[in-house]
Write an enzyme that holds these catalytic residues in place. Structure first.
Site, PDB file in Angstrom:
ATOM      1  N   VAL A 132     -25.516  20.994  64.435  1.00 34.29           N
ATOM      2  CA  VAL A 132     -25.765  19.976  65.459  1.00 34.29           C
ATOM      3  C   VAL A 132     -25.369  20.506  66.844  1.00 34.29           C
ATOM      4  O   VAL A 132     -26.093  20.326  67.828  1.00 34.29           O
ATOM      5  CB  VAL A 132     -25.023  18.660  65.135  1.00 34.29           C
ATOM      6  CG1 VAL A 132     -25.264  17.618  66.224  1.00 34.29           C
ATOM      7  CG2 VAL A 132     -25.486  18.109  63.788  1.00 34.29           C
ATOM      8  N   GLU A 175     -24.657   7.301  69.208  1.00 38.00           N
ATOM      9  CA  GLU A 175     -26.019   7.034  68.702  1.00 38.00           C
ATOM     10  C   GLU A 175     -26.392   8.001  67.570  1.00 38.00           C
ATOM     11  O   GLU A 175     -27.078   7.627  66.608  1.00 38.00           O
ATOM     12  CB  GLU A 175     -27.019   7.186  69.865  1.00 38.00           C
ATOM     13  CG  GLU A 175     -28.464   6.937  69.507  1.00 38.00           C
ATOM     14  CD  GLU A 175     -28.733   5.485  69.127  1.00 38.00           C
ATOM     15  OE1 GLU A 175     -28.596   4.614  69.982  1.00 38.00           O
ATOM     16  OE2 GLU A 175     -29.075   5.226  67.942  1.00 38.00           O
ATOM     17  N   GLY A 197     -30.090  22.592  56.492  1.00 37.94           N
ATOM     18  CA  GLY A 197     -29.051  22.075  57.397  1.00 37.94           C
ATOM     19  C   GLY A 197     -28.900  20.567  57.346  1.00 37.94           C
ATOM     20  O   GLY A 197     -28.375  19.960  58.271  1.00 37.94           O
ATOM     21  N   ASP A 256     -21.257   9.466  52.610  1.00 36.90           N
ATOM     22  CA  ASP A 256     -21.832   9.629  53.946  1.00 36.90           C
ATOM     23  C   ASP A 256     -22.617   8.367  54.332  1.00 36.90           C
ATOM     24  O   ASP A 256     -22.473   7.842  55.437  1.00 36.90           O
ATOM     25  CB  ASP A 256     -22.743  10.869  53.956  1.00 36.90           C
ATOM     26  CG  ASP A 256     -23.439  11.056  55.287  1.00 36.90           C
ATOM     27  OD1 ASP A 256     -22.774  11.477  56.248  1.00 36.90           O
ATOM     28  OD2 ASP A 256     -24.648  10.747  55.372  1.00 36.90           O
ATOM     29  N   LYS A 270     -21.987   5.359  57.377  1.00 35.27           N
ATOM     30  CA  LYS A 270     -23.016   4.925  58.333  1.00 35.27           C
ATOM     31  C   LYS A 270     -23.253   3.412  58.246  1.00 35.27           C
ATOM     32  O   LYS A 270     -23.363   2.740  59.274  1.00 35.27           O
ATOM     33  CB  LYS A 270     -24.308   5.696  58.074  1.00 35.27           C
ATOM     34  CG  LYS A 270     -24.174   7.188  58.411  1.00 35.27           C
ATOM     35  CD  LYS A 270     -25.346   7.956  57.868  1.00 35.27           C
ATOM     36  CE  LYS A 270     -25.250   9.433  58.172  1.00 35.27           C
ATOM     37  NZ  LYS A 270     -26.216  10.227  57.404  1.00 35.27           N
ATOM     38  N   GLY A 303     -30.579  16.875  60.482  1.00 33.08           N
ATOM     39  CA  GLY A 303     -31.157  18.083  61.067  1.00 33.08           C
ATOM     40  C   GLY A 303     -30.635  18.254  62.485  1.00 33.08           C
ATOM     41  O   GLY A 303     -30.396  17.276  63.198  1.00 33.08           O
TER      42      GLY A 303
HETATM   43  N1  HSE Z   1     -25.715  14.836  55.502  1.00 28.82           N
HETATM   44  C1  HSE Z   1     -26.306  13.855  56.343  1.00 28.82           C
HETATM   45  C2  HSE Z   1     -27.630  13.394  55.737  1.00 28.82           C
HETATM   46  C3  HSE Z   1     -26.511  14.440  57.722  1.00 28.82           C
HETATM   47  O1  HSE Z   1     -28.127  14.091  54.851  1.00 28.82           O
HETATM   48  O2  HSE Z   1     -28.149  12.368  56.119  1.00 28.82           O
HETATM   49  C4  HSE Z   1     -26.874  13.437  58.765  1.00 28.82           C
HETATM   50  O3  HSE Z   1     -25.860  12.496  58.953  1.00 28.82           O
END
Ligand code: HSE
Length: 400
Positions: free
Chosen positions: A12, A119, A177, A191, A195, A293
């Site tokens: 990133v 964001e 990535g 993850d 979010k 990405g």
């Molecule tokens: N590992 C996360 C995904 C990266 O695959 O969505 C973006 O937050």
């Protein structure tokens, strides 16, 4: 020119470097002064900007904004606090840090008259935080639901459409990535939970901590599940979900769901994310795009950087949300959904024509769908059924 420092030159961070260059070429006011990393980057375009000591950035009054793309909650937390305390705005893609310490960092930014913006932390390049905070501000948001992890969606898609085994699909996602440093955070839903907790915090106005909510990942999903779901018109997707309950608590969780083929979420493939937000005035609104990405995420980081320039010394989100605690959350036991069950046999029918689940819709050998049931009632029926049958999977069906 507004001088910027990037913290962390990973996928990133490098994307942010490229995006700043592109926006500067179009006449933006941003200029990169430092790129902090523990590594050197011999031969890289930004080689001469590399520093290893955060104090250089902290003490340089010319640096007005810091883009934190380190990830995690150790160095990133310390550097973010120090940058905010030094009067610098911080922009981040770090969902773990926002989900863990967002309330505190937002407060610290407000106290110092600067911005803490994220964001890029949810949905990669998809505009989500701004539309929810600004465009949907007049709404009471009763539900947010969607695909929030590109890696698991990419893996499920490769397994379903490409017939690729799980391990190879994961290796492909890592090579592109998309995956976290530790891909178990993707696979086990952590993850996505971070979010949905960030989105829930915005909608609910109190910090929803991931440790008080539950995540179930995709490691238990088999190709038999995928095929059986497809045979009755559903796709299996890993979803994050926030539901505002009647008693003004919120229910937040991540789990695989069956999604009907009429739903845009069912057609969200590859690394794409799709989030649906339900407002009491606007109704349903959907956001779709690349959820992971380097460059896609950098697009959101640079938009925040440019907003920080535009807002100068003013705080953009003075009180996005207050601190919260476990009491904000309601148990998923009270959620009502239909359930898809795959077992080695169908449940017995009693004299009144019902099963332990009540009425069921038979799909095929050992595969059935329940009527809408509270989760706690479903789980106790499943306990009884497990005594007489081998149950392979039980997956929620996303209500329409
Ligand atoms: N590992 C996360 C995904 C990266 O695959 O969505 C973006 O937050």
């Amino acid at each position: 020119m507004t001088k910027v420092a990037i913290l962390g030159m990973g996928t990133v961070g490098e994307g942010v470097y490229t995006a700043i260059k592109r926006s500067a070429a179009r006449g933006s006011d941003l200029e990169l002064k430092y790129a902090l990393d523990v590594r050197d980057f011999p031969g890289a375009e930004f080689e001469k900007l590399v520093v290893h000591d955060f104090s250089i950035i902290e003490q340089d009054d010319e640096v007005r904004i810091v883009a934190e793309t380190i990830g995690g909650v150790r160095a990133a937390y310390e550097f973010t606090r120090r940058a905010l305390a030094a009067g610098k705005s911080v922009v981040t893609s770090n969902k773990e840090l926002v989900a863990t310490h967002g309330a505190e960092l937002l407060r610290l930014a407000g106290e110092n008259g600067v911005n803490y913006m994220f964001e890029a932390a949810v949905g990669g390049g998809i505009p989500l935080i701004r539309p929810i905070c600004q465009c949907l501000h007049a709404n009471v948001i009763s539900e947010i639901c969607g695909i929030l992890n590109g890696t698991t969606n990419f893996i499920l898609d490769r397994m379903i459409s490409g017939g690729v085994p799980f391990d190879r699909a994961l290796a492909e996602a890592q090579a592109l990535g998309y995956a976290e440093l530790d891909p178990t955070d993707d696979i086990e839903g952590k993850d996505a939970l971070r979010k949905i907790c960030i989105l829930a915090s915005i909608a609910f106005g109190r910090h929803i901590y991931p440790e008080f909510a539950q995540a179930e990942g995709i490691s238990g999903i088999t190709s038999e599940d995928v095929a059986a779901a497809a045979s009755c018109g559903y796709a299996i997707k890993l979803l994050g979900r926030y539901v505002l309950t009647d008693d003004r608590h919120c229910c937040v969780y991540v789990a695989p769901h069956l999604v009907g083929s009429g739903d845009i979420v069912a057609h969200t493939n590859g690394v794409f994310n799709c989030v649906r937000v339900r407002g009491d005035i606007a109704g349903d609104v959907a956001f779709y795009g690349r959820g992971a990405g380097g460059l896609a995420t950098a697009s959101a980081v640079v938009a925040d950087l440019e907003d920080c320039v535009r807002f100068g010394g003013k705080t953009k989100h003075p009180s996005l949300w207050e601190d919260g605690d476990a009491d904000c959350l309601s148990s998923t036991d009270r959620l009502v959904t239909r359930w898809f069950v795959r077992a080695d046999r169908l449940p017995d029918t009693t004299s009144n024509g019902e099963t332990v689940f009540g009425d069921i819709q038979k799909i095929g050998d050992g595969v059935f769908i329940t009527k809408p049931m509270r989760s706690d009632a479903f789980k106790s029926a499943l306990g009884v059924f497990s005594g007489e049958a081998q149950v392979f999977s039980a997956i929620r069906i996303l209500p329409e």
